[in-house]
Scaffold this motif. Sequence first.
Motif, PDB file in Angstrom:
ATOM      1  N   LYS A  55     -33.737  29.623  42.439  1.00  0.00           N
ATOM      2  CA  LYS A  55     -34.421  28.736  41.505  1.00  0.00           C
ATOM      3  C   LYS A  55     -35.133  27.649  42.305  1.00  0.00           C
ATOM      4  O   LYS A  55     -34.496  26.897  43.041  1.00  0.00           O
ATOM      5  CB  LYS A  55     -33.417  28.101  40.543  1.00  0.00           C
ATOM      6  N   ALA A  56     -36.458  27.611  42.194  1.00  0.00           N
ATOM      7  CA  ALA A  56     -37.247  26.584  42.877  1.00  0.00           C
ATOM      8  C   ALA A  56     -37.472  25.427  41.913  1.00  0.00           C
ATOM      9  O   ALA A  56     -37.970  25.621  40.797  1.00  0.00           O
ATOM     10  CB  ALA A  56     -38.575  27.159  43.339  1.00  0.00           C
ATOM     11  N   ILE A  57     -37.097  24.214  42.329  1.00  0.00           N
ATOM     12  CA  ILE A  57     -37.111  23.050  41.439  1.00  0.00           C
ATOM     13  C   ILE A  57     -38.114  22.017  41.954  1.00  0.00           C
ATOM     14  O   ILE A  57     -37.875  21.356  42.967  1.00  0.00           O
ATOM     15  CB  ILE A  57     -35.711  22.406  41.382  1.00  0.00           C
ATOM     16  N   PRO A  58     -39.272  21.854  41.286  1.00  0.00           N
ATOM     17  CA  PRO A  58     -40.250  20.847  41.714  1.00  0.00           C
ATOM     18  C   PRO A  58     -39.817  19.450  41.299  1.00  0.00           C
ATOM     19  O   PRO A  58     -39.454  19.217  40.149  1.00  0.00           O
ATOM     20  CB  PRO A  58     -41.530  21.283  40.989  1.00  0.00           C
ATOM     21  N   LEU A  59     -39.858  18.516  42.245  1.00  0.00           N
ATOM     22  CA  LEU A  59     -39.418  17.142  41.993  1.00  0.00           C
ATOM     23  C   LEU A  59     -40.299  16.170  42.761  1.00  0.00           C
ATOM     24  O   LEU A  59     -40.993  16.541  43.700  1.00  0.00           O
ATOM     25  CB  LEU A  59     -37.965  16.958  42.459  1.00  0.00           C
ATOM     26  N   ALA A  60     -40.242  14.905  42.367  1.00  0.00           N
ATOM     27  CA  ALA A  60     -40.848  13.854  43.187  1.00  0.00           C
ATOM     28  C   ALA A  60     -40.039  13.743  44.474  1.00  0.00           C
ATOM     29  O   ALA A  60     -38.887  14.162  44.535  1.00  0.00           O
ATOM     30  CB  ALA A  60     -40.836  12.531  42.436  1.00  0.00           C
ATOM     31  N   ALA A  61     -40.646  13.166  45.510  1.00  0.00           N
ATOM     32  CA  ALA A  61     -39.989  13.124  46.818  1.00  0.00           C
ATOM     33  C   ALA A  61     -38.607  12.480  46.764  1.00  0.00           C
ATOM     34  O   ALA A  61     -37.630  13.019  47.301  1.00  0.00           O
ATOM     35  CB  ALA A  61     -40.879  12.396  47.814  1.00  0.00           C
ATOM     36  N   ALA A  62     -38.504  11.311  46.124  1.00  0.00           N
ATOM     37  CA  ALA A  62     -37.211  10.620  46.061  1.00  0.00           C
ATOM     38  C   ALA A  62     -36.172  11.467  45.337  1.00  0.00           C
ATOM     39  O   ALA A  62     -35.008  11.553  45.758  1.00  0.00           O
ATOM     40  CB  ALA A  62     -37.378   9.271  45.364  1.00  0.00           C
ATOM     41  N   ALA A  63     -36.587  12.109  44.255  1.00  0.00           N
ATOM     42  CA  ALA A  63     -35.662  12.941  43.477  1.00  0.00           C
ATOM     43  C   ALA A  63     -35.250  14.184  44.251  1.00  0.00           C
ATOM     44  O   ALA A  63     -34.124  14.668  44.104  1.00  0.00           O
ATOM     45  CB  ALA A  63     -36.315  13.331  42.155  1.00  0.00           C
ATOM     46  N   MET A  64     -36.154  14.717  45.081  1.00  0.00           N
ATOM     47  CA  MET A  64     -35.826  15.883  45.903  1.00  0.00           C
ATOM     48  C   MET A  64     -34.671  15.557  46.853  1.00  0.00           C
ATOM     49  O   MET A  64     -33.692  16.297  46.946  1.00  0.00           O
ATOM     50  CB  MET A  64     -37.049  16.327  46.697  1.00  0.00           C
ATOM     51  N   TRP A  65     -34.796  14.438  47.565  1.00  0.00           N
ATOM     52  CA  TRP A  65     -33.730  14.025  48.479  1.00  0.00           C
ATOM     53  C   TRP A  65     -32.431  13.769  47.727  1.00  0.00           C
ATOM     54  O   TRP A  65     -31.356  14.156  48.174  1.00  0.00           O
ATOM     55  CB  TRP A  65     -34.160  12.768  49.237  1.00  0.00           C
ATOM     56  N   VAL A  83     -41.435   9.591  59.944  1.00  0.00           N
ATOM     57  CA  VAL A  83     -42.065   8.460  59.262  1.00  0.00           C
ATOM     58  C   VAL A  83     -42.185   8.671  57.762  1.00  0.00           C
ATOM     59  O   VAL A  83     -41.721   7.849  56.964  1.00  0.00           O
ATOM     60  CB  VAL A  83     -43.462   8.166  59.858  1.00  0.00           C
ATOM     61  N   THR A  84     -42.796   9.785  57.353  1.00  0.00           N
ATOM     62  CA  THR A  84     -43.224   9.953  55.961  1.00  0.00           C
ATOM     63  C   THR A  84     -42.092   9.758  54.964  1.00  0.00           C
ATOM     64  O   THR A  84     -42.243   9.059  53.967  1.00  0.00           O
ATOM     65  CB  THR A  84     -43.862  11.336  55.772  1.00  0.00           C
ATOM     66  N   GLN A  85     -40.960  10.385  55.192  1.00  0.00           N
ATOM     67  CA  GLN A  85     -39.819  10.261  54.275  1.00  0.00           C
ATOM     68  C   GLN A  85     -38.597   9.674  54.979  1.00  0.00           C
ATOM     69  O   GLN A  85     -37.470   9.846  54.532  1.00  0.00           O
ATOM     70  CB  GLN A  85     -39.495  11.643  53.670  1.00  0.00           C
ATOM     71  N   GLY A  86     -38.862   8.950  56.044  1.00  0.00           N
ATOM     72  CA  GLY A  86     -37.778   8.371  56.824  1.00  0.00           C
ATOM     73  C   GLY A  86     -36.876   7.435  56.041  1.00  0.00           C
ATOM     74  O   GLY A  86     -35.667   7.384  56.284  1.00  0.00           O
TER      75      GLY A  86
END
Length: 278
Positions: A55-65, A83-86
């Motif tokens: 199951k692939a779940i699309p999320l915003a970056a913060a929610a993914m982490w 850097v980007t999601q550090g």
Amino acid sequence: MRAPLLGVALCLALAQTPAEAAGKQVRLAYVEWADAVVATNILKLALEEKGYEVKAIPLAAAAMWQAVATGDADASVAAWLPVTQGAYYEKLKNRLELIGPNVTGAKIGWAVPATSPLNSIEDLKTKAAEVDGKVIGIDPGAGVMKTSEAAIKAYGLPVKLLDGSDATMTSALKDAIRRKQDVVVTAWTPHWMFARYQLKYLADPKQVFGGEESVNTLARKGLKEDMPEVYGILQKFKLGIKDEEAVMAENEEKGAKPAETAAKWIAANRATVDGWLK
């Protein structure tokens, strides 16, 4: 009759699918960026070859982490570091496992058409009018946007960062190139726009955007013990920038379906995928 009905509803809510009961369901969290769509679809098909229900779940970056940290997702192959999601990593690193890079040689920054007279971010101090005093950005929560705000301050630029999405940014880029006008966009590699257009990054002498980035694989705590085969595949999963950009460009074609372009890539790179699955 209300109590029995509630009991039935509770049982249904807690019921597992056969794949979950057999420990064969894998949940992959990702951000709907072009590179993450490619990587996640390729990994999804590879895992399905081994009999997993993915199951692939699309999320915003913060929610993914957060999803990986809480165990709501098993893994992600879309974590940009250092850097980007550090900031997300620093906050959650003790609650998840960083397996390591699946793409190396990545980069973030600002890009312009190759024909632009702009060569450095510093050029915008005196030439901002040539791009209407704007830098075209993506969604406001993205790491490249936060770093872009820092760059504007660090260089003292008379420009405004416009938020939007990956789609609105690339649309603005396409329109500017068609009109033979200059434009500055937030950019990252890998991205399909580098496969389609002749672009260049603006030099960043202050190194606000950092150096080389990598795209990393994350796993929830306990995945190695619960699903050792999946963990092993995640450790081996690697993609090249040129491969990703080529598939991304295909996904931008009218009528393209990411699952189909991923399957096409797998067919053309059978030996690589077999190496992941051994």
